[in-house]
Design an enzyme around this catalytic site. Sequence first.
Site, PDB file in Angstrom:
ATOM      1  N   ASN A 184      48.715  45.621  55.751  1.00 57.91           N
ATOM      2  CA  ASN A 184      47.396  45.031  55.963  1.00 57.91           C
ATOM      3  C   ASN A 184      47.277  43.713  55.240  1.00 57.91           C
ATOM      4  O   ASN A 184      47.865  43.501  54.181  1.00 57.91           O
ATOM      5  CB  ASN A 184      46.295  46.017  55.533  1.00 57.91           C
ATOM      6  CG  ASN A 184      45.905  45.838  54.076  1.00 57.91           C
ATOM      7  OD1 ASN A 184      45.092  44.969  53.739  1.00 57.91           O
ATOM      8  ND2 ASN A 184      46.500  46.631  53.194  1.00 57.91           N
ATOM      9  N   PHE A 196      39.922  41.483  51.744  1.00 57.56           N
ATOM     10  CA  PHE A 196      38.629  41.842  51.132  1.00 57.56           C
ATOM     11  C   PHE A 196      37.442  41.518  52.043  1.00 57.56           C
ATOM     12  O   PHE A 196      36.463  40.876  51.623  1.00 57.56           O
ATOM     13  CB  PHE A 196      38.416  41.116  49.787  1.00 57.56           C
ATOM     14  CG  PHE A 196      39.327  41.534  48.664  1.00 57.56           C
ATOM     15  CD1 PHE A 196      40.072  42.706  48.719  1.00 57.56           C
ATOM     16  CD2 PHE A 196      39.427  40.745  47.524  1.00 57.56           C
ATOM     17  CE1 PHE A 196      40.909  43.078  47.668  1.00 57.56           C
ATOM     18  CE2 PHE A 196      40.258  41.106  46.466  1.00 57.56           C
ATOM     19  CZ  PHE A 196      40.998  42.263  46.540  1.00 57.56           C
ATOM     20  N   ASN A 251      48.733  49.444  43.824  1.00 55.50           N
ATOM     21  CA  ASN A 251      48.233  48.842  45.060  1.00 55.50           C
ATOM     22  C   ASN A 251      49.386  48.770  46.082  1.00 55.50           C
ATOM     23  O   ASN A 251      50.435  49.372  45.873  1.00 55.50           O
ATOM     24  CB  ASN A 251      47.683  47.442  44.746  1.00 55.50           C
ATOM     25  CG  ASN A 251      46.504  47.096  45.623  1.00 55.50           C
ATOM     26  OD1 ASN A 251      46.590  47.222  46.853  1.00 55.50           O
ATOM     27  ND2 ASN A 251      45.410  46.661  45.029  1.00 55.50           N
ATOM     28  N   ASN A 296      46.413  39.878  49.283  1.00 58.03           N
ATOM     29  CA  ASN A 296      45.834  39.104  50.384  1.00 58.03           C
ATOM     30  C   ASN A 296      44.753  38.108  49.982  1.00 58.03           C
ATOM     31  O   ASN A 296      44.098  37.525  50.838  1.00 58.03           O
ATOM     32  CB  ASN A 296      45.294  40.069  51.446  1.00 58.03           C
ATOM     33  CG  ASN A 296      46.380  41.004  51.926  1.00 58.03           C
ATOM     34  OD1 ASN A 296      47.484  40.556  52.226  1.00 58.03           O
ATOM     35  ND2 ASN A 296      46.093  42.298  51.963  1.00 58.03           N
ATOM     36  N   THR A 297      44.526  37.966  48.680  1.00 61.05           N
ATOM     37  CA  THR A 297      43.635  36.907  48.197  1.00 61.05           C
ATOM     38  C   THR A 297      44.506  35.963  47.380  1.00 61.05           C
ATOM     39  O   THR A 297      45.062  36.381  46.361  1.00 61.05           O
ATOM     40  CB  THR A 297      42.499  37.497  47.323  1.00 61.05           C
ATOM     41  OG1 THR A 297      41.701  38.351  48.133  1.00 61.05           O
ATOM     42  CG2 THR A 297      41.622  36.399  46.721  1.00 61.05           C
TER      43      THR A 297
END
Length: 374
Positions: free
Chosen positions: A116, A120, A256, A189-190
């Site tokens: 994924n 967020f 994570n 993903n950030t």
Amino acid sequence: MYKLFFNLVFKRMDPERAHHTAFRWIRLAARTPVLRTFTAAALAPRYKELRTEALGLRMHGPFGLAAGFDKNAVAIDGMSMLGFDHVEIGTVTAEPQPGNPKKRLFRLVPDRALINRMGFNNEGSAAVAARLAAREAALGHRRGRTVVGVNIGKTKVVPEEEAVADYVTSTERLARHADYLVVNVSSPNTPGLRNLQATESLRPLLTAVREAADRTVTDRRVPLLVKIAPDLADEDVDAVADLALELGLDGIIATNTTIARDGLGLKSSPSLVKETGGLSGAPVKERSLQVLRRLYARVGDRLVLVGVGGIENAEDAWQRILAGATLIQGYSAFIYEGPFYARALHKGLAARLAASPYATLADAVGAETRKAAQ
Ligand SMILES: Cc1cc2nc3c(=O)[nH]c(=O)nc-3n(C[C@H](O)[C@H](O)[C@H](O)COP(=O)(O)O)c2cc1C
């Protein structure tokens, strides 16, 4: 039966659409009293021997829903109905944000994995705080039967130098609704987020969040945890563990998703494997377990360790407990195993505990790691 349904329906749907469809059903069932009672009786039988106390909280068992599934706190009671003993909502960012462009969620079915890069997507701390407050008002008290963890992260447009203030805003809005609070510095993903795991960034961040929680919630101490990536080098795992002890944190969530692609067989389509994002599910199992063992060897019982990453069944959960996890969580396997996931896990855990030399689940926590150290 779920496997058949998954193959016939969900597998043919876009993964994110399937998620929203399932989510709608869960919320609907949870709002319909007869259905809720029936479903909970079937899927969430409680085992006395699995009762767990951690972070100063009493739970029906050790198993919870990992962050990312219920980002906006809309399905806490639905997930409890499905047998999750705690629900970690979020990641919530200070400001609302749409996340990355779609498609951003991919199923690697033969590898029992997901990739994924949601980024967020969430309604932001003010809206989520209002929703949690409304739930509490409807319940008539702050705590329902389900333990609610609140996982916070950085708003994408906020530069790294202003990250602390962004987390503090979320803390000020959300801490009072949290049974425990998680600082997420480990989502891939950030951009830049994972740099916050370096102790020189993490120390001021965790200190500021702790202070903000204590300032806004004065009638109790909100437990504070940090969630780390499986991609940290071993020395960095140790450094986070030492920092957590130094700052008086309550626990660490390991782990994570991973940016590595090592754990994959050659079964999933190469075009999927090369999608960018965090990989979760079976391929992250081994590294998550290693990180957990390393943490327990370092901190023992001084912190609550939460094991997450590739927990597919009761055996995986049991191994995490023996390695040092007091709490365990799952996400990806729920997609593949369906609504019987938590039930099977509880049943298998209770059987393993009964067949073990340990009188209680708490006695089993870390037993294998302690043995290996002797
Ligand atoms: C689609 C998806 C979204 C996720 N979103 C978040 C998130 O917002 N915050 C977070 O801390 N972890 C998030 N995670 C990571 C999970 O909480 C968990 O740590 C990871 O997936 C490993 O567990 P699993 O193998 O059981 O899925 C997400 C995972 C997936 C698959």
